[in-house]
Motif scaffolding. Structure first.
Motif, PDB file in Angstrom:
ATOM      1  N   ALA A  27      15.009 -12.644 -18.817  1.00 57.40           N
ATOM      2  CA  ALA A  27      16.082 -12.384 -19.788  1.00 57.40           C
ATOM      3  C   ALA A  27      17.370 -11.978 -19.064  1.00 57.40           C
ATOM      4  O   ALA A  27      18.450 -12.486 -19.359  1.00 57.40           O
ATOM      5  CB  ALA A  27      15.648 -11.300 -20.761  1.00 57.40           C
ATOM      6  N   TRP A  28      17.232 -11.066 -18.107  1.00 56.32           N
ATOM      7  CA  TRP A  28      18.426 -10.623 -17.348  1.00 56.32           C
ATOM      8  C   TRP A  28      19.052 -11.777 -16.577  1.00 56.32           C
ATOM      9  O   TRP A  28      20.268 -11.838 -16.406  1.00 56.32           O
ATOM     10  CB  TRP A  28      18.032  -9.519 -16.348  1.00 56.32           C
ATOM     11  CG  TRP A  28      17.783  -8.192 -16.959  1.00 56.32           C
ATOM     12  CD1 TRP A  28      18.414  -7.664 -18.044  1.00 56.32           C
ATOM     13  CD2 TRP A  28      16.831  -7.201 -16.521  1.00 56.32           C
ATOM     14  NE1 TRP A  28      17.918  -6.408 -18.310  1.00 56.32           N
ATOM     15  CE2 TRP A  28      16.949  -6.098 -17.394  1.00 56.32           C
ATOM     16  CE3 TRP A  28      15.903  -7.139 -15.481  1.00 56.32           C
ATOM     17  CZ2 TRP A  28      16.170  -4.948 -17.262  1.00 56.32           C
ATOM     18  CZ3 TRP A  28      15.129  -6.005 -15.333  1.00 56.32           C
ATOM     19  CH2 TRP A  28      15.261  -4.911 -16.227  1.00 56.32           C
ATOM     20  N   SER A  29      18.219 -12.665 -16.085  1.00 56.72           N
ATOM     21  CA  SER A  29      18.709 -13.727 -15.196  1.00 56.72           C
ATOM     22  C   SER A  29      19.496 -14.791 -15.947  1.00 56.72           C
ATOM     23  O   SER A  29      20.228 -15.566 -15.333  1.00 56.72           O
ATOM     24  CB  SER A  29      17.546 -14.385 -14.466  1.00 56.72           C
ATOM     25  OG  SER A  29      16.813 -15.184 -15.364  1.00 56.72           O
ATOM     26  N   HIS A  98      22.573 -13.587 -10.805  1.00 60.18           N
ATOM     27  CA  HIS A  98      23.996 -13.380 -11.045  1.00 60.18           C
ATOM     28  C   HIS A  98      24.800 -13.705  -9.784  1.00 60.18           C
ATOM     29  O   HIS A  98      24.274 -13.665  -8.671  1.00 60.18           O
ATOM     30  CB  HIS A  98      24.270 -11.927 -11.478  1.00 60.18           C
ATOM     31  CG  HIS A  98      23.635 -11.577 -12.797  1.00 60.18           C
ATOM     32  ND1 HIS A  98      23.935 -10.442 -13.494  1.00 60.18           N
ATOM     33  CD2 HIS A  98      22.709 -12.224 -13.550  1.00 60.18           C
ATOM     34  CE1 HIS A  98      23.216 -10.393 -14.610  1.00 60.18           C
ATOM     35  NE2 HIS A  98      22.467 -11.462 -14.664  1.00 60.18           N
ATOM     36  N   THR A  99      26.063 -14.006  -9.968  1.00 57.90           N
ATOM     37  CA  THR A  99      26.911 -14.373  -8.829  1.00 57.90           C
ATOM     38  C   THR A  99      26.951 -13.253  -7.786  1.00 57.90           C
ATOM     39  O   THR A  99      27.208 -12.105  -8.121  1.00 57.90           O
ATOM     40  CB  THR A  99      28.350 -14.661  -9.311  1.00 57.90           C
ATOM     41  OG1 THR A  99      28.272 -15.678 -10.309  1.00 57.90           O
ATOM     42  CG2 THR A  99      29.235 -15.134  -8.169  1.00 57.90           C
ATOM     43  N   GLY A 100      26.632 -13.621  -6.554  1.00 56.40           N
ATOM     44  CA  GLY A 100      26.661 -12.652  -5.468  1.00 56.40           C
ATOM     45  C   GLY A 100      25.411 -11.794  -5.371  1.00 56.40           C
ATOM     46  O   GLY A 100      25.309 -10.927  -4.501  1.00 56.40           O
ATOM     47  N   HIS A 257       8.877 -24.671 -18.287  1.00 60.95           N
ATOM     48  CA  HIS A 257       8.977 -24.662 -16.821  1.00 60.95           C
ATOM     49  C   HIS A 257      10.192 -23.804 -16.442  1.00 60.95           C
ATOM     50  O   HIS A 257      10.127 -22.980 -15.541  1.00 60.95           O
ATOM     51  CB  HIS A 257       9.153 -26.085 -16.295  1.00 60.95           C
ATOM     52  CG  HIS A 257       9.308 -26.140 -14.808  1.00 60.95           C
ATOM     53  ND1 HIS A 257       8.240 -26.154 -13.950  1.00 60.95           N
ATOM     54  CD2 HIS A 257      10.420 -26.140 -14.019  1.00 60.95           C
ATOM     55  CE1 HIS A 257       8.676 -26.174 -12.702  1.00 60.95           C
ATOM     56  NE2 HIS A 257       9.998 -26.158 -12.718  1.00 60.95           N
ATOM     57  N   TYR A 258      11.264 -24.043 -17.171  1.00 52.95           N
ATOM     58  CA  TYR A 258      12.482 -23.256 -16.939  1.00 52.95           C
ATOM     59  C   TYR A 258      13.144 -23.010 -18.284  1.00 52.95           C
ATOM     60  O   TYR A 258      13.327 -23.935 -19.072  1.00 52.95           O
ATOM     61  CB  TYR A 258      13.462 -24.002 -16.029  1.00 52.95           C
ATOM     62  CG  TYR A 258      14.712 -23.205 -15.703  1.00 52.95           C
ATOM     63  CD1 TYR A 258      14.755 -22.407 -14.576  1.00 52.95           C
ATOM     64  CD2 TYR A 258      15.820 -23.227 -16.546  1.00 52.95           C
ATOM     65  CE1 TYR A 258      15.881 -21.652 -14.277  1.00 52.95           C
ATOM     66  CE2 TYR A 258      16.949 -22.478 -16.262  1.00 52.95           C
ATOM     67  CZ  TYR A 258      16.974 -21.690 -15.129  1.00 52.95           C
ATOM     68  OH  TYR A 258      18.087 -20.944 -14.835  1.00 52.95           O
ATOM     69  N   GLY A 259      13.507 -21.762 -18.546  1.00 54.62           N
ATOM     70  CA  GLY A 259      14.167 -21.504 -19.814  1.00 54.62           C
ATOM     71  C   GLY A 259      14.820 -20.136 -19.824  1.00 54.62           C
ATOM     72  O   GLY A 259      14.597 -19.312 -18.933  1.00 54.62           O
ATOM     73  N   GLY A 260      15.639 -19.923 -20.830  1.00 54.41           N
ATOM     74  CA  GLY A 260      16.312 -18.640 -20.988  1.00 54.41           C
ATOM     75  C   GLY A 260      15.791 -17.915 -22.218  1.00 54.41           C
ATOM     76  O   GLY A 260      15.148 -18.527 -23.083  1.00 54.41           O
TER      77      GLY A 260
END
Lengths: 279, 337
Positions: A27-29, A98-100, A257-260
């Motif tokens: 969820a955070w990602s 997240h970026t960085g 496989h991949y999801g938000g």
């Protein structure tokens, strides 16, 4: 020998908590490889909470056991385990993807303490694991090298180059796993490119092979015990697993496989895990 | 014997190929450092790494014809604390296993030393499948990678000696081993990342690497004798990190530069030099010579060097051509900054 009730309970409680941590990290990602993260989880829990000689305060301790997560996209399911072990602050997982951030979806050894090899591109991890096991063997070191592969990853030719080499070099200190959740990105492994008969293939390449239910701790630990006792060559555990294990709406669904996960879906997923563990 | 020298007499080394000298040097490093291990993919004889196998069989691994696995295992051994020396043909190291080199070795910044043989068109009659005119371009684009192209056997020994204490991944590119020798002895200063002025000169600078260094030195003599030209020759053995200082000095002092290499002119040493010149803000006459953007032909290596104008004759022809070109003679650099 079957696990004692208390040991079984300890591992299952850990898996319960970590399944929820994985969902939270997805969820955070903003999006993650949730399906494969949950299918591999019980293997990681057994290794990190019963078998592996590691010291989170000294992540590079020389004689530690090594783990190569060859299915590097399982990183979102691996980082919460490392956080829970104490390699880094759990709150850092809030930055996942997240970026960085130190955490991308495929974990980088140079940025994430506890990771023994950077992985991500499929078919690479087993060769690295062979190098680690070979290094231990020629140096008279006692560490065990574990390598968790995906089943779609079995399509890669380099897996079989490494499988051949591990048997050739008689690596009795190498234990491989195939997280046999039966899906790759585009659908069922067998529909995309048949990998069966997987056990026969590995046996033909010189490995001792057992097939287990990858969510049953008695079977997982029994297989690891057998693998540790077997010193004549490399040992493979084909772990039949369920993609998205623990979250009803993800289980066996290729799209996961991949999801938000938005707020509502996250709640639903956590509730599903509670239900599975009778909480 | 000077410190850090190749430690055997030239009378022995003179009739050895660069690869054979590499094999000898690796044995010496193996004697000095027990963490040195060597790996190949069924090319122990061709790459001469087999010398190490004879001496240290327990530290030598032949993985069979499986280059992806070769570099993956090398990465694992480096993670286990060893210094792997990994050898195969350049084309397989850079292309067949390019992703393993990039992702398993460079991304993790591992202490792997890759000694790739049969580079460029040195494997002449084997044809384009076994020529490798892309590896400098590929390898120098990998972050963390150091790229070295020794001029001959002596320099190969020096590079192999130096790379063991140079942190991170190193790619050393050598030919098939029948290239002429340009360094007359090993008593010269060799530092990774620092080019060597082989011949001093003020009219034009020839920058070369690998077997082209011999061609350039040879051509410089003829150009001096026949044309009265003062040709500076630089042996740019390290392509990355590149010696900016020696290049910019050449631009300033000779204002004409030509590069020669046994590699595609796209992305190789010449391109790396061109980048430095462009970023220096100083203009000069410039030409890259190497394998054009085409697949190489079959033939004896010396015939191919001639065909692609990277032999002495080619250097002479190119230098005369560039000397004949007009360019801004203005000595005032300020307007070019």
């Amino acid at each position: 020998m079957p696990l004692s009730d208390s040991e079984l309970k300890k591992l299952e409680e850990k898996a319960y908590q970590l399944r929820k941590d994985v969902i939270q990290t997805v969820a955070w990602s903003g999006g993650g490889h949730a399906g494969g993260a949950l299918s591999q989880l019980d293997l990681l829990v057994a290794l990190y909470y019963k078998y592996m000689n590691v010291d989170p305060k000294n992540p590079e301790k020389e004689d530690r056991d090594r783990l190569v997560l060859s299915k590097g996209h399982g990183g979102v399911g691996y980082a919460p385990v490392l956080a829970d072990k104490g390699y880094f602050e759990f709150d850092l997982l809030k930055t996942f993807n997240h970026t960085g951030s130190r955490f991308g979806m495929h974990l980088d050894k140079l940025k994430v303490p506890g990771v023994d090899a950077s992985t991500g591109s499929l078919g690479h991890g087993l060769s690295i694991a062979v190098g680690l096991a070979l290094g231990a063997k020629i140096g008279g070191k006692k560490w065990i090298t574990y390598c968790i592969m995906g089943d779609g990853e079995q399509h890669e030719g380099s897996i079989w180059e490494a499988a051949m080499a591990a048997a050739h070099f008689k690596l009795g200190n190498l234990i491989g796993f195939v997280d046999r959740n039966r899906f790759c990105i585009d659908g069922k492994c067998e529909d995309i490119m048949n990998v069966e008969p997987l056990d026969k293939k590995w046996e033909a390449f010189g490995w001792k092979v057992v097939t287990i239910n990858g969510h049953d701790y008695n079977e997982i630990c029994g297989a690891i015990d057998e693998g540790l006792a077997y010193k004549d060559g490399p040992f493979l555990i084909i772990a039949n697993t369920v993609k998205g294990k623990g979250v009803e709406f993800m289980e066996g669904v290729a799209a996961w496989h991949y999801g938000g996960l938005d707020g509502e879906k996250t709640k639903e997923a956590l509730a599903s895990i509670d239900k599975m563990y009778g909480k | 014997m000077v410190e850090g020298s190749v430690t055997w007499s030239l009378s022995d080394a003179d009739h050895m190929t660069a690869a054979e000298i590499y094999g000898e040097m690796l044995v010496r490093l193996g004697e000095e450092r027990e963490e040195v291990v060597a790996l190949t993919a069924d090319l122990a004889r061709s790459t001469k790494i087999g010398k190490f196998e004879e001496k240290f069989p327990e530290r030598f691994f032949n993985v069979g014809i499986a280059e992806q696995n070769l570099f993956g295992i090398g990465a694992g051994l480096a993670l286990a604390g060893y210094i792997p020396f990994i050898s195969t043909f350049a084309v397989f190291a850079s292309l067949r296993a390019g992703e393993q080199v990039r992702t398993d070795i460079c991304y993790q910044n591992l202490n792997c030393k890759i000694i790739a043989t049969h580079s460029g068109v040195s494997f002449g009659q084997a044809g384009s499948t076994h020529h490798c005119t892309e590896d400098i371009s590929v390898m120098r684009s990998f972050a963390n990678m150091t790229v070295i192209v020794p001029a001959d056997g002596i320099e190969t020994a020096k590079a192999v000696r130096a790379c063991i204490d140079w942190p991170g991944p190193v790619y050393i590119r050598i030919g098939r081993g029948f290239e002429p020798w340009v360094h007359k002895d090993d008593k010269y200063d060799y530092k990774i990342g620092k080019g060597i002025e082989m011949v001093s000169g003020t009219d034009i600078t020839v920058i070369a690497c690998g077997p082209s260094v011999y061609a350039a030195v040879d051509a410089a003599k003829t150009l001096k004798d026949d044309d009265g030209l003062s040709v500076r020759v630089i042996d740019l053995h390290t392509i990355k990190p590149i010696d900016k200082e020696i290049i910019v000095k050449a631009v300033t002092e000779t204002r004409r530069i030509v590069t020669f290499e046994d590699h595609n002119i796209i992305g190789g040493m010449g391109t790396a030099v061109a980048d430095v010149i462009a970023e220096s803000g100083k203009g000069c006459a410039f030409k890259k010579v190497g394998i054009p953007d085409e697949f190489s032909i079959v033939g004896y290596p010396e015939d191919l060097y001639n065909h692609f104008k990277i032999d002495s004759e080619g250097v002479i022809e190119t230098v005369r051509e560039v000397m004949g070109k007009e360019y801004e003679e203005d000595e005032d650099w300020e307007d070019e900054m």
